[in-house]
Design a protein around this motif. Sequence first.
Motif: not given
Length: 136
Positions: A23-32, A46-56, A63-70
């Motif tokens: 099952x997908x969590x909120x981050x993977x679900x939003x990515x797909x 947390x250090x301001x970097x943007x990861x693609x593909x995202x992890x939760x 720590x959990x991360x939820x700050x989605x960035x296009x």
Amino acid sequence: MTAASPPDVLRAPLVVEFPFTRSLGPVQSAFLTGLREGVVLGVRTSDGKVMVPPTEYDPVTAEEIRDLVEVAATGTVTTWAWNPAPRPNQPLATPFAWVLVTLDGADTAILHALDAPGPEAVRTGMRVRVRWAADR
């Protein structure tokens, strides 16, 4: 002295499989969902970097991360390998390159297949863009 007879060879069938549903969590679900809509999303760590593909979870702090960035649908090839003979079930049936691409706006690279006419058409540093499938 006599030669020792070889030991019996034991054999057993081995099937490698992963018989579960993920099952997908909120981050993977939003990515797909974003991919379906023609948008690429990453996540800000947390250090301001943007990861693609995202992890939760932040790979540094856990720590959990939820700050989605296009991020953009364009990017730069950071490294590549030519695949002259694709195997069944690979993304393309014709020869192609496996590439790591850092999309504009991202700090990490994503692995993808690059449809190119030959290895001479691929180079590190080349600019590429997403070619969206008609049916996503």
